[in-house]
Design a protein around this motif. Structure first.
Motif: not given
Length: 108
Positions: A65-67, A82-89, A95-98
């Motif tokens: 997911q990070l990749v 942004l959508l992927l980051a929201r799901d991941h977070l 996940a500070v890098l995301v």
């Protein structure tokens, strides 16, 4: 600059510590840590092989997911990043890098 761990190097990069950019690119030469490779790809966007290596090294869903977030951001698809980051977070609030990539994507 000698970071004690990949996680510390990532945190110093996000904090904007002097010398971190060079240290990340240097660490990426031999690293198999997806986060290090993604961070290096962020500071050296002209090196797509870093994301390829990060994808190959990503063995768990969190790393994949990070990749994906970084790939969307670097391709200029900031809405997707942004959508992927929201799901991941939502699943990985630490996940500070995301979170950093999401912040970068909101600036575009």
């Amino acid at each position: 600059m000698a970071a004690t761990s990949p996680q510390q190097l990532i945190r110093e990069f996000i904090a904007g510590s002097a010398g971190t950019t060079d240290a990340l690119v240097e660490a990426a030469c031999t690293s198999r840590d997806p986060a290090v490779l993604v961070a290096a790809a962020l500071v050296a966007p002209g090196r797509p092989e870093l994301l390829v290596r990060a994808a190959a090294a990503a063995t768990c869903i969190r790393d994949r997911q990070l990749v994906a977030v970084a790939s969307a951001h670097l391709c200029g698809d900031h809405d997707r990043a942004l959508l992927l980051a929201r799901d991941h977070l939502a699943d990985h609030p630490d996940a500070v890098l995301v979170a950093h990539i999401a912040a970068l994507s909101t600036q575009h």
